[in-house]
Design a protein around this motif. Sequence first.
Motif, short mmCIF file in Angstrom:
data_model
loop_
_atom_site.label_atom_id
_atom_site.label_comp_id
_atom_site.label_asym_id
_atom_site.label_seq_id
_atom_site.Cartn_x
_atom_site.Cartn_y
_atom_site.Cartn_z
N ARG A 16 5.55 1.39 5.44
CA ARG A 16 4.73 0.17 5.49
C ARG A 16 3.41 0.61 6.12
O ARG A 16 3.13 0.31 7.28
CB ARG A 16 5.40 -0.90 6.33
CG ARG A 16 6.71 -1.44 5.76
CD ARG A 16 7.29 -2.51 6.68
NE ARG A 16 6.34 -3.61 6.82
CZ ARG A 16 6.23 -4.36 7.92
NH1 ARG A 16 6.96 -4.11 8.99
NH2 ARG A 16 5.36 -5.34 7.97
N PRO A 17 2.59 1.33 5.38
CA PRO A 17 1.49 2.09 5.99
C PRO A 17 0.42 1.22 6.63
O PRO A 17 0.13 0.10 6.19
CB PRO A 17 0.93 2.88 4.80
CG PRO A 17 1.29 2.07 3.60
CD PRO A 17 2.63 1.47 3.92
N ARG A 66 0.26 8.86 -2.08
CA ARG A 66 -0.75 9.74 -2.68
C ARG A 66 -1.45 10.57 -1.61
O ARG A 66 -1.75 11.75 -1.84
CB ARG A 66 -1.78 8.89 -3.44
CG ARG A 66 -1.27 8.33 -4.75
CD ARG A 66 -2.43 7.86 -5.64
NE ARG A 66 -3.23 6.83 -4.99
CZ ARG A 66 -3.00 5.52 -5.07
NH1 ARG A 66 -1.94 5.08 -5.77
NH2 ARG A 66 -3.78 4.65 -4.49
N VAL A 67 -1.73 9.99 -0.45
CA VAL A 67 -2.36 10.75 0.62
C VAL A 67 -1.45 11.88 1.08
O VAL A 67 -1.88 13.03 1.25
CB VAL A 67 -2.71 9.83 1.81
CG1 VAL A 67 -3.20 10.66 3.01
CG2 VAL A 67 -3.80 8.83 1.41
N TRP A 68 -0.18 11.57 1.29
CA TRP A 68 0.75 12.60 1.77
C TRP A 68 1.08 13.64 0.71
O TRP A 68 1.37 14.79 1.04
CB TRP A 68 2.03 11.93 2.27
CG TRP A 68 1.84 11.17 3.54
CD1 TRP A 68 1.08 11.52 4.62
CD2 TRP A 68 2.40 9.89 3.88
NE1 TRP A 68 1.13 10.56 5.60
CE2 TRP A 68 1.94 9.55 5.17
CE3 TRP A 68 3.26 9.00 3.22
CZ2 TRP A 68 2.32 8.37 5.82
CZ3 TRP A 68 3.63 7.82 3.85
CH2 TRP A 68 3.15 7.52 5.14
N ALA A 69 1.04 13.24 -0.56
CA ALA A 69 1.26 14.17 -1.68
C ALA A 69 2.51 15.03 -1.49
O ALA A 69 2.52 16.22 -1.77
CB ALA A 69 0.03 15.07 -1.87
N PRO A 95 -11.49 8.31 4.25
CA PRO A 95 -12.59 7.35 4.12
C PRO A 95 -12.29 6.32 3.03
O PRO A 95 -11.74 6.63 1.99
CB PRO A 95 -13.78 8.23 3.74
CG PRO A 95 -13.41 9.61 4.21
CD PRO A 95 -11.92 9.71 4.05
N GLY A 96 -12.67 5.08 3.29
CA GLY A 96 -12.48 4.02 2.31
C GLY A 96 -11.03 3.67 2.02
O GLY A 96 -10.73 3.14 0.94
N HIS A 97 -10.14 3.95 2.96
CA HIS A 97 -8.72 3.72 2.72
C HIS A 97 -8.41 2.23 2.58
O HIS A 97 -9.16 1.38 3.07
CB HIS A 97 -7.90 4.31 3.88
CG HIS A 97 -8.13 3.63 5.18
ND1 HIS A 97 -7.52 2.43 5.51
CD2 HIS A 97 -8.89 3.96 6.27
CE1 HIS A 97 -7.90 2.05 6.71
NE2 HIS A 97 -8.74 2.95 7.20
N PRO A 98 -7.27 1.91 1.92
CA PRO A 98 -6.90 0.50 1.73
C PRO A 98 -5.90 -0.01 2.76
O PRO A 98 -5.35 -1.10 2.60
CB PRO A 98 -6.24 0.53 0.35
CG PRO A 98 -5.54 1.86 0.33
CD PRO A 98 -6.43 2.82 1.11
N PHE A 99 -5.64 0.75 3.81
CA PHE A 99 -4.53 0.44 4.70
C PHE A 99 -4.91 -0.59 5.77
O PHE A 99 -6.04 -0.61 6.27
CB PHE A 99 -4.00 1.71 5.35
CG PHE A 99 -3.66 2.78 4.36
CD1 PHE A 99 -2.66 2.57 3.42
CD2 PHE A 99 -4.36 3.98 4.32
CE1 PHE A 99 -2.36 3.54 2.48
CE2 PHE A 99 -4.07 4.96 3.40
CZ PHE A 99 -3.06 4.74 2.47
N ALA A 105 0.82 -1.21 0.00
CA ALA A 105 0.00 0.00 0.00
C ALA A 105 0.85 1.26 0.00
O ALA A 105 0.36 2.35 0.30
CB ALA A 105 -0.93 0.00 1.22
N GLU A 106 2.13 1.12 -0.33
CA GLU A 106 3.03 2.27 -0.29
C GLU A 106 2.55 3.41 -1.18
O GLU A 106 2.50 4.57 -0.76
CB GLU A 106 4.44 1.86 -0.71
CG GLU A 106 5.43 3.01 -0.73
CD GLU A 106 6.84 2.58 -1.08
OE1 GLU A 106 7.71 3.48 -1.20
OE2 GLU A 106 7.09 1.36 -1.21
#
Length: 301
Positions: free
Chosen positions: A218-219, A87-90, A141-145, A81-82
């Motif tokens: 390793r989120p 992408r979240v941290w941008a 919301p809906g995160h894959p982590f 999920a790296e």
Amino acid sequence: MAQPAQFSAPERLAASLRSEGTPDAAAWLAGLPEALAQRLAQWRLVPERVVEPGGRSSVVVYAHRADDLAPVALKVARPSAEAAALRVWAGRGAVLLLDEADGALLLERLHGEIPLRSLAEAKAMLESTSLLRRLWVPAPPGHPFEPLADRAARAAARIAERRALPAAGDAGPLVDEALEALALAADGSGGEWLLHGDFRHGRVLAADRAPWLAVAPRPLVGDRAYDLARLVLDRIDTLAASPGPRGAARRRLAQLAEAVELPADRVRAWTLLRAVDAALGAFAAGDPAAAELRLEFAAWL
């Protein structure tokens, strides 16, 4: 760098995959040269060199764009999920993700030869806590982590299994304490934060657009104290050689917890779990010196 057809995986990566002994690991390693060649062609990159010794689940190639010579880093990794975390941290506190395709990440080039570990410990710890504050954001919301509770449960299962190792016979009291601490650490009251998952000085590199940026997460999602616990365990060999290591270990934990305004008892709980898990893993790998050092550190806390 050799052309992709003659590419050889770094020995650390190859050894790690071979040690797994699984068909999936062998197939991924065998397909690595082709995957690398495809991404170099897709993104019109000119390879410069493979980063050595590299990681145990990925390879990084320094390259530049054929059109504008801009330096970049190409990372080909096993599924994780790296990219989603980047992408979240941008780019806020972490390396910037420029593009991605089928497990390959095109990243901004950082100064890999200058990790945060190159700073004196006090300065490195200060920079670390500042960077963590930027990385810790509410989980979208809906995160894959992965939930932290799942990772912690796997750690507890490993500890319960490995405590029977002959070399770990004297570690029983610390094992019990670590498993008891898990009940506090994993009670769900730590919130739902996006975590780096493996934050330490070696995973922070000097950069051009910011002094320091985190790499190779390793989120997962959960209690921020989990990230801080890995930082508490950083450079324990140096700490062990210092005068009064027991007091120094306790001060380090208290100071780091205070710096990011987290309860010291939660940081201690996660640190105990991570230290004991790492120690038993070292026993299993035949490295008693590393195991004893981590158990000693756990005892100091």
